[in-house]
Design a protein around this motif. Structure first.
Motif, short mmCIF file in Angstrom:
data_model
loop_
_atom_site.label_atom_id
_atom_site.label_comp_id
_atom_site.label_asym_id
_atom_site.label_seq_id
_atom_site.Cartn_x
_atom_site.Cartn_y
_atom_site.Cartn_z
N ALA A 1 21.16 -79.08 82.82
CA ALA A 1 21.57 -77.91 82.04
C ALA A 1 21.10 -76.61 82.69
CB ALA A 1 21.00 -78.01 80.62
N GLY A 2 21.84 -75.55 82.41
CA GLY A 2 21.43 -74.23 82.89
C GLY A 2 20.16 -73.78 82.20
N PRO A 3 19.33 -72.94 82.87
CA PRO A 3 18.01 -72.59 82.33
C PRO A 3 18.04 -71.86 81.00
CG PRO A 3 18.57 -71.24 84.26
CD PRO A 3 19.59 -72.33 84.18
N ARG A 4 19.04 -71.03 80.77
CA ARG A 4 19.09 -70.28 79.50
C ARG A 4 19.42 -71.20 78.33
NH1 ARG A 4 22.82 -65.15 81.01
NH2 ARG A 4 24.11 -66.88 81.75
N TRP A 5 20.44 -72.05 78.50
CA TRP A 5 20.86 -72.92 77.41
C TRP A 5 19.83 -74.01 77.12
CZ3 TRP A 5 23.61 -77.99 77.45
CH2 TRP A 5 24.11 -78.32 76.19
N ARG A 6 19.12 -74.42 78.15
CA ARG A 6 18.15 -75.51 78.03
C ARG A 6 17.07 -75.23 77.01
NH1 ARG A 6 15.63 -75.56 83.30
NH2 ARG A 6 17.59 -76.44 84.06
N GLU A 7 16.74 -73.97 76.80
CA GLU A 7 15.64 -73.61 75.89
C GLU A 7 16.11 -73.26 74.49
OE1 GLU A 7 12.75 -74.27 77.05
OE2 GLU A 7 13.62 -74.68 79.02
N THR A 8 17.37 -73.50 74.18
CA THR A 8 17.89 -73.13 72.86
C THR A 8 17.83 -74.30 71.89
OG1 THR A 8 20.16 -73.76 73.41
CG2 THR A 8 19.47 -71.50 73.97
N PRO A 9 17.78 -74.02 70.58
CA PRO A 9 17.85 -75.10 69.58
C PRO A 9 19.16 -75.89 69.67
CG PRO A 9 17.08 -73.06 68.57
CD PRO A 9 17.52 -72.71 69.95
N GLU A 10 20.24 -75.23 70.07
CA GLU A 10 21.53 -75.93 70.19
C GLU A 10 21.44 -77.03 71.25
OE1 GLU A 10 26.17 -75.24 71.54
OE2 GLU A 10 24.80 -73.54 71.45
N ILE B 1 25.09 -70.63 85.10
CA ILE B 1 25.53 -71.73 84.25
C ILE B 1 25.24 -73.06 84.95
CG2 ILE B 1 27.54 -72.78 83.11
CD1 ILE B 1 26.59 -70.15 81.87
N GLY B 2 24.82 -74.05 84.16
CA GLY B 2 24.53 -75.36 84.69
C GLY B 2 25.72 -76.30 84.60
N HIS C 1 33.08 -73.97 87.61
CA HIS C 1 31.87 -74.69 88.00
C HIS C 1 30.65 -73.80 87.84
CE1 HIS C 1 30.83 -78.57 89.94
NE2 HIS C 1 29.70 -77.94 90.18
N GLY C 2 29.60 -74.37 87.26
CA GLY C 2 28.37 -73.64 87.07
C GLY C 2 27.60 -73.45 88.37
N GLU C 3 27.15 -72.23 88.59
CA GLU C 3 26.37 -71.92 89.79
C GLU C 3 25.08 -72.74 89.86
OE1 GLU C 3 24.83 -67.73 91.71
OE2 GLU C 3 24.33 -68.17 89.62
N ARG C 4 24.51 -73.10 88.69
CA ARG C 4 23.24 -73.82 88.63
C ARG C 4 23.44 -75.32 88.41
NH1 ARG C 4 18.48 -71.11 87.54
NH2 ARG C 4 18.55 -68.94 88.20
N ASP C 5 24.63 -75.83 88.64
CA ASP C 5 24.90 -77.25 88.42
C ASP C 5 24.14 -78.08 89.46
OD1 ASP C 5 25.92 -79.81 88.00
OD2 ASP C 5 27.96 -79.09 87.66
N SER C 6 23.19 -78.88 89.00
CA SER C 6 22.40 -79.72 89.90
C SER C 6 22.83 -81.17 89.87
CB SER C 6 20.91 -79.63 89.53
OG SER C 6 20.71 -80.07 88.20
N CYS C 7 23.87 -81.49 89.11
CA CYS C 7 24.41 -82.85 89.06
C CYS C 7 25.57 -82.99 90.05
CB CYS C 7 24.87 -83.17 87.64
SG CYS C 7 25.70 -84.77 87.49
#
Length: 309
Positions: free
Chosen positions: A191-200, A287-288, A256-262
């Protein structure tokens, strides 16, 4: 308790909302579809380790934009059938075409994420008359991904360690061990770093952990990845490559997400060489691997733009 599998049934994933849940028969199996809206059909295909819920934002947004949005559980996932066989790309691409027919349409705009994107490429190659337009998220053309695994050992091959692990016998029990903690770890890494820390994000991961623990779901999910490697040196694998070398004549948009590590951006970007129709590539900053959840409005607006172009 660690090591104890939770008891989960399909009702856990049939989330209520403005959409309606239905079951349709296609290509010899029964598929679950969450559907909303009227208009041209947009068929939404999820990836691993997800199910239809990954399109929770797109269903109402696409319906409001004048489309009939249908998010399907792929063969072996969610509330769809989980037969012991049929996880080759030919059968799963035929599932997509069968679903379009079962939903009463001759063709559809196909939107696929991760595994769903790979299947979208295959469906467009094998059945171009049934795919009006194609949108691919966080995925690559199958031949491009295959090549990257061979020539990019420190990049895409290293990022695909989980796929190599999936080849081990009975690895599905590792996937579901300790309340499917492996699913949580993979999704957090991708996941992207911003979304990863959200309750969602936490709530969504919880839903995916539940879905992969449905009876036979983990086994079925891994079988598609096992087929790809099992057949790579066999006649079926050579036939698969030969068929996919035919140019794709379906207009294709890749997001495509710039931060996609998969699935690394440099792997996905090479997919355009296989498309002879109108083709666009867009890299999404910060974006991841899950753009449909990390920036849902942007993804939906791009799908609508591409569908109406």
């Amino acid at each position: 308790m660690p090591g104890v599998r939770r008891s989960i049934d399909e009702t856990a994933i049939l989330v209520d909302g403005p959409w309606r849940h239905r079951f349709v028969d296609a290509n010899g199996s029964r598929f679950h579809v969450a559907e909303q809206g009227d208009g041209p059909l947009v068929l939404l295909l999820h990836g691993f380790p997800e199910y239809w819920w990954t399109w929770q934002h797109q269903l109402p947004l696409l319906a409001d934009a004048g489309f009939r949005a249908a998010a399907v559980d792929l063969r072996g996932y969610g509330a769809s059938d989980k037969p012991p066989t049929g996880y080759d790309v030919y059968t799963m691409a035929a599932d997509i075409i069968g679903l379009i027919r079962a939903l009463g349409e001759r063709d559809a705009i196909v939107v696929g994420h991760d595994l769903g994107g790979l299947l979208g490429f295959a469906a467009a190659a094998f059945h171009p008359a049934s795919v009006r337009r194609l949108v691919v998220l966080s995925s690559a053309h199958p031949l491009r991904q295959r090549a990257a695994l061979a020539v990019d050992p420190r990049g895409q091959l290293a990022a695909s360690r989980h796929i190599l692990a999936f080849q081990l016998p009975r690895f599905e029990h590792v996937v579901t061990r300790d309340d499917a903690v492996m699913v949580a770890n993979l999704m957090r890494a991708w996941a992207g770093p911003r979304w990863r820390e959200t309750p969602e994000f936490a709530a969504y991961v919880r839903m995916c952990r539940d879905a992969i623990q449905l009876p036979q779901a983990a086994f079925c999910a891994l079988e598609a990845y096992r087929w790809a490697l099992r057949t790579s040196l066999r006649l079926a694998g050579r036939r698969f490559v030969r068929l996919l070398q035919q140019p794709i004549r379906v207009p294709t948009l890749q997001l495509h997400g710039e931060r996609d590590s998969c699935l690394l951006p440099r792997t996905a970007q090479g997919s355009g060489r296989y498309v002879t129709a109108n083709y666009e590539w867009r890299l999404l900053p910060e974006i991841g691997h899950f753009p449909q959840l990390e920036c849902p409005e942007l993804v939906t607006s791009e799908v609508v733009r591409w569908a109406k172009d």
